[in-house]
Design a protein around this motif. Sequence first.
Motif, PDB file in Angstrom:
ATOM      1  N   LEU A   1      48.472  39.830  42.828  1.00  0.00           N
ATOM      2  CA  LEU A   1      48.040  41.113  43.376  1.00  0.00           C
ATOM      3  C   LEU A   1      46.527  41.108  43.582  1.00  0.00           C
ATOM      4  O   LEU A   1      45.769  41.071  42.624  1.00  0.00           O
ATOM      5  CB  LEU A   1      48.459  42.230  42.428  1.00  0.00           C
TER       6      LEU A   1
ATOM      7  N   LEU B   1      43.385  43.104  45.161  1.00  0.00           N
ATOM      8  CA  LEU B   1      42.915  44.368  45.737  1.00  0.00           C
ATOM      9  C   LEU B   1      41.495  44.256  46.271  1.00  0.00           C
ATOM     10  O   LEU B   1      40.888  45.244  46.623  1.00  0.00           O
ATOM     11  CB  LEU B   1      42.964  45.488  44.692  1.00  0.00           C
TER      12      LEU B   1
ATOM     13  N   ALA C   1      44.524  42.568  39.496  1.00  0.00           N
ATOM     14  CA  ALA C   1      44.304  43.577  40.525  1.00  0.00           C
ATOM     15  C   ALA C   1      42.944  44.247  40.349  1.00  0.00           C
ATOM     16  O   ALA C   1      42.156  44.326  41.290  1.00  0.00           O
ATOM     17  CB  ALA C   1      45.418  44.612  40.479  1.00  0.00           C
TER      18      ALA C   1
ATOM     19  N   LEU D   1      39.556  43.873  42.658  1.00  0.00           N
ATOM     20  CA  LEU D   1      38.988  45.100  43.226  1.00  0.00           C
ATOM     21  C   LEU D   1      37.496  45.166  42.926  1.00  0.00           C
ATOM     22  O   LEU D   1      36.680  45.479  43.798  1.00  0.00           O
ATOM     23  CB  LEU D   1      39.716  46.300  42.611  1.00  0.00           C
TER      24      LEU D   1
ATOM     25  N   ILE E   1      42.619  48.190  50.494  1.00  0.00           N
ATOM     26  CA  ILE E   1      43.868  48.875  50.201  1.00  0.00           C
ATOM     27  C   ILE E   1      44.716  48.964  51.458  1.00  0.00           C
ATOM     28  O   ILE E   1      45.932  48.766  51.427  1.00  0.00           O
ATOM     29  CB  ILE E   1      43.550  50.238  49.586  1.00  0.00           C
TER      30      ILE E   1
END
Lengths: 374, 362
Positions: free
Chosen positions: B92, B94, B150, B154, B282
């Motif tokens: 994942l 981000l 994630a 980010l 996103i």
Amino acid sequence: MPDWLIIRTFWELTVTGLALGSIYALVALGYTLVYGVLRLINFAHSEIFMVGTFGALLASSQFLSIPLLEDGNYPYRTGMTLIIFLVFIMLIAMLFSGIGAVVLERVAYRPLRGNGDAFGAVVLAFLTAFIVSLVFVDQAKINVIIALLATTPISYAYLRFFKQGRKAPRLAFLISAIGASTAISEAVGVWSKHGRDQYQTPRLLEKKTLFTMFGTDVRIDYAIVIVGALLMMIALTLFVNKTRLGRGVRAVAQDAETSRILGVNVDLIIIVTFALGGVMAGGAAMLFTLVYDQTRFNIGFILGVKSFTAAVLGGIGNLKGALLGGLLLGLVENYGSAIFGGQWKDVIAFVVLLVVLMFRPTGLLGESLGKARV
Amino acid sequence: MSLVLNFWLRVTSLFSGFGEQFRAMNKWQRYSAYGLGVVALYLLPYWPDVPVLGQIVNTPGSQFETVLNDQVVIFVLIALGLNVVVGIAGLLDLGYVGFYAVGAYVTAILTSAHGNLPWLLALPIAVVISMLFGVILGTPTLRLRGDYLAIVTLGFGEIIRLTAKNMDWLGASRGISNIKKPPSMFGLKFGVLDAKPYFYLGLTMVFIVIFILHRLEYSRVGRAWVAIREDEDAAELMGVNTFKFKLWAFTIGAGIGGLAGVHYAGKVGFINPDNFPLQLSILFLAAVVLGGSGNMYGAILGGILVAYMPERLRNFSDKRILVFGIVLVLMMVFRPEGILPKRVGNEHKKRRAKSQEGEVAS
């Protein structure tokens, strides 16, 4: 900038850092609770916070009809009136956020768990009808009603017969959360009175110095934020550890399937978890407006990211971790921006997160909502 | 109830029939179908001139070719790259916008701010540097589990943007202007107004990336990625060096993100940190999952939809992002695996269904 400057302002930075950190911590609790129970990053939690700030704004400016300025001065209140007003505003903010969180769960997450119900179906049908009406017609209101009547049974039947018992993949939850987050903040941006502009909230509290500590003036609003956040966290910990519902929360966090077999109403517990997170976010929202006197439709995003960082820093799924992570993040950001300059604030926060996760891959205190020690 | 279910199964089988029919065609029929498809895609900028079709596809309020290149091609490239990371290897991410920004910034630095290289030479350098960033970010973080990864990625995306915003060497918040355009080739002039040449260039890039990824997906590497996605521990036990392959997925994804950045920088000629906000990451992820994470063609479709829909829907001006959010929720509720779900799962299902039929019969 030379580093002796931070020594001179150390205590001042500590006080403001703790106040900011308390708000992070309260919002982080919402992330941590939901993650502990559902293993889901509730991306839309930041917008629940935002809804709370608007709840606080409504409470003070509409329900209590306090103007922004009275005869050119701030509408300060004193004594019991002030306390009652503040408590009332906080309760309304909590109500807004709590209801928002529960609705969010029913609409955006519960159908994905293969457990959609009539309420979710109606809201989803309404959303579908809204989009259809936008695409095809001008007279939106009448057509929304017609389309709603038509789509509700379809949506309900679909959730009931085709999706029942089918759990969506994990990424789907995340995207649904992102969609809900976008939709909530945009809905406020589109339909609130001044749209995307900044809103000022009435300043009820005269921000004077409460006491002096280590040569630093501690302003009363910072003190209220720190104490209020601590009280709310104690209340939450007591709730999770001492009540029947709290025991349910811990049980579901440990093992949802087993607790279902042993008679825990898992869906109810999930609703309670979301409501708890929402209430904490509502409290944080009110405290936020108390310090900063403003809100906006997109105020949640960055704060949400920071709070989630705080939750991960402390160990996600761990209530004490959220507190520790939040306070730590607030302090580190403040000290860091004093040393390197304010524009590096966010970079410092993320670098600290990276470094901590390299050495403690599950956060400072580890994951543990389900464990005996919470 | 059974009537409804029966009806539903018939409707879905109607759609799944296309793939079967397509595979049943002989080689030449299939190749000519591909050829027609490719030609139709290269003619995309002229679609608005076709009578009925043009009414449907044309974008109100913005030039169709510009939308095609600046939005659709970029998003498709990025969805392809991110699909390797999220869809195939199951990591994942981000902060994908970080790699996109690195690609764009390296191009800007080399061709304008601190160098005078031609665009064509900056392209491979920028892609390699993006891949290096993939390695730098991946090495410490890929040992983390899904959700921690994630938030760390980010953070990485934000760090890149804020660094660009705060360092004078990188142009600070003014950004970098006068980035060189791609050189004229095959009679195509890369100017300021006409977006068509850029679209052809971008589309060619997309085809090359599809070709490479297709080869990778069905190679040993691709199988290792799928094994890691399905069960990391089991893959490790079977002797897959999971860390190595995860790093490879990350690096290749980063390279494609960088490529998209190079193309973007070459087209617009001017970049600043505000071109690379966190929200874009996103949106990229939404594109991949909406289309069908794990299926390359699903990711492409998702990229097209996420990029094109807001432009097509300019009629409801300020409500379009709201509509986008609601559509995401509705899509996930009613079709959680994306529009085109990944094929591995389907094959498993079919095989299971067949074996069950066999049991019943015997």
